[in-house]
Design a protein around this motif. Structure first.
Motif, PDB file in Angstrom:
ATOM      1  N   VAL A 150      -7.868  -4.789   0.411  1.00  0.00           N
ATOM      2  CA  VAL A 150      -7.688  -5.843   1.410  1.00  0.00           C
ATOM      3  C   VAL A 150      -6.245  -5.851   1.909  1.00  0.00           C
ATOM      4  N   GLN A 151      -5.293  -5.785   0.978  1.00  0.00           N
ATOM      5  CA  GLN A 151      -3.883  -5.800   1.356  1.00  0.00           C
ATOM      6  C   GLN A 151      -3.543  -4.577   2.216  1.00  0.00           C
ATOM      7  N   ASN A 152      -4.110  -3.444   1.875  1.00  0.00           N
ATOM      8  CA  ASN A 152      -3.891  -2.231   2.650  1.00  0.00           C
ATOM      9  C   ASN A 152      -4.445  -2.401   4.065  1.00  0.00           C
ATOM     10  N   ALA A 153      -5.608  -3.018   4.181  1.00  0.00           N
ATOM     11  CA  ALA A 153      -6.217  -3.241   5.492  1.00  0.00           C
ATOM     12  C   ALA A 153      -5.362  -4.191   6.336  1.00  0.00           C
ATOM     13  N   VAL A 154      -4.816  -5.217   5.701  1.00  0.00           N
ATOM     14  CA  VAL A 154      -3.942  -6.157   6.410  1.00  0.00           C
ATOM     15  C   VAL A 154      -2.709  -5.415   6.931  1.00  0.00           C
ATOM     16  N   GLY A 155      -2.138  -4.594   6.092  1.00  0.00           N
ATOM     17  CA  GLY A 155      -0.983  -3.804   6.512  1.00  0.00           C
ATOM     18  C   GLY A 155      -1.317  -2.864   7.654  1.00  0.00           C
ATOM     19  N   GLY A 156      -2.498  -2.260   7.605  1.00  0.00           N
ATOM     20  CA  GLY A 156      -2.936  -1.392   8.692  1.00  0.00           C
ATOM     21  C   GLY A 156      -3.080  -2.150   9.999  1.00  0.00           C
ATOM     22  N   ALA A 157      -3.602  -3.367   9.909  1.00  0.00           N
ATOM     23  CA  ALA A 157      -3.750  -4.194  11.111  1.00  0.00           C
ATOM     24  C   ALA A 157      -2.372  -4.548  11.682  1.00  0.00           C
ATOM     25  N   LYS A 158      -1.436  -4.849  10.809  1.00  0.00           N
ATOM     26  CA  LYS A 158      -0.076  -5.154  11.269  1.00  0.00           C
ATOM     27  C   LYS A 158       0.535  -3.944  11.966  1.00  0.00           C
ATOM     28  N   ASP A 159       0.305  -2.763  11.405  1.00  0.00           N
ATOM     29  CA  ASP A 159       0.821  -1.543  12.023  1.00  0.00           C
ATOM     30  C   ASP A 159       0.218  -1.345  13.418  1.00  0.00           C
ATOM     31  N   LYS A 160      -1.084  -1.590  13.549  1.00  0.00           N
ATOM     32  CA  LYS A 160      -1.755  -1.429  14.839  1.00  0.00           C
ATOM     33  C   LYS A 160      -1.166  -2.389  15.875  1.00  0.00           C
ATOM     34  N   VAL A 161      -0.891  -3.627  15.442  1.00  0.00           N
ATOM     35  CA  VAL A 161      -0.316  -4.613  16.366  1.00  0.00           C
ATOM     36  C   VAL A 161       1.061  -4.147  16.823  1.00  0.00           C
ATOM     37  N   ARG A 162       1.857  -3.635  15.892  1.00  0.00           N
ATOM     38  CA  ARG A 162       3.193  -3.153  16.243  1.00  0.00           C
ATOM     39  C   ARG A 162       3.122  -1.964  17.208  1.00  0.00           C
ATOM     40  N   MET A 199       5.511   2.221   8.452  1.00  0.00           N
ATOM     41  CA  MET A 199       4.388   1.785   7.644  1.00  0.00           C
ATOM     42  C   MET A 199       4.721   0.418   7.063  1.00  0.00           C
ATOM     43  N   ASP A 200       3.774  -0.473   7.137  1.00  0.00           N
ATOM     44  CA  ASP A 200       3.961  -1.838   6.659  1.00  0.00           C
ATOM     45  C   ASP A 200       4.013  -1.884   5.135  1.00  0.00           C
ATOM     46  N   LYS A 201       4.842  -2.794   4.613  1.00  0.00           N
ATOM     47  CA  LYS A 201       4.976  -2.896   3.150  1.00  0.00           C
ATOM     48  C   LYS A 201       3.667  -3.318   2.485  1.00  0.00           C
ATOM     49  N   ASP A 202       2.825  -4.039   3.202  1.00  0.00           N
ATOM     50  CA  ASP A 202       1.525  -4.426   2.637  1.00  0.00           C
ATOM     51  C   ASP A 202       0.670  -3.204   2.349  1.00  0.00           C
ATOM     52  N   ARG A 203       0.776  -2.191   3.190  1.00  0.00           N
ATOM     53  CA  ARG A 203       0.002  -0.969   2.961  1.00  0.00           C
ATOM     54  C   ARG A 203       0.482  -0.262   1.701  1.00  0.00           C
ATOM     55  N   ILE A 204       1.783  -0.231   1.508  1.00  0.00           N
ATOM     56  CA  ILE A 204       2.351   0.417   0.322  1.00  0.00           C
ATOM     57  C   ILE A 204       1.965  -0.345  -0.940  1.00  0.00           C
ATOM     58  N   GLU A 205       2.143  -1.665  -0.910  1.00  0.00           N
ATOM     59  CA  GLU A 205       1.784  -2.483  -2.073  1.00  0.00           C
ATOM     60  C   GLU A 205       0.286  -2.415  -2.350  1.00  0.00           C
ATOM     61  N   GLY A 206      -0.509  -2.401  -1.300  1.00  0.00           N
ATOM     62  CA  GLY A 206      -1.959  -2.313  -1.454  1.00  0.00           C
ATOM     63  C   GLY A 206      -2.370  -1.009  -2.120  1.00  0.00           C
ATOM     64  N   ALA A 207      -1.744   0.071  -1.713  1.00  0.00           N
ATOM     65  CA  ALA A 207      -2.048   1.368  -2.319  1.00  0.00           C
ATOM     66  C   ALA A 207      -1.658   1.362  -3.802  1.00  0.00           C
ATOM     67  N   GLY A 208      -0.555   0.721  -4.109  1.00  0.00           N
ATOM     68  CA  GLY A 208      -0.125   0.617  -5.512  1.00  0.00           C
ATOM     69  C   GLY A 208      -1.116  -0.184  -6.349  1.00  0.00           C
TER      70      GLY A 208
END
Length: 58
Positions: A43-55, A1-10
């Motif tokens: 928004v940050q969570n969505a960015v992290g999700g997109a990064k996860d999808k790319v990976r 899980m991308d750190k952006d998703r974690i920070e976004g959830a926070g």
């Protein structure tokens, strides 16, 4: 899980708390700050999700 998703959830959680406190105390500016934090977190969570999808696709 991308750190952006974690920070976004926070940020979303922090925003929800701020918004709730603002509503309870009648502090409109705190409510607005809370809503902004929640939106930023989404928004940050969505960015992290997109990064996860790319990976996953690599």
């Amino acid at each position: 899980m991308d750190k952006d998703r974690i920070e976004g959830a926070g940020k979303q959680a922090k925003g929800a708390i701020k918004e709730g406190i603002g509503k309870a105390t009648g502090d409109t500016s705190m409510q607005v700050e809370g809503k902004a934090d929640k939106a930023e977190g989404k928004v940050q969570n969505a960015v992290g999700g997109a990064k996860d999808k790319v990976r996953e696709g690599s």
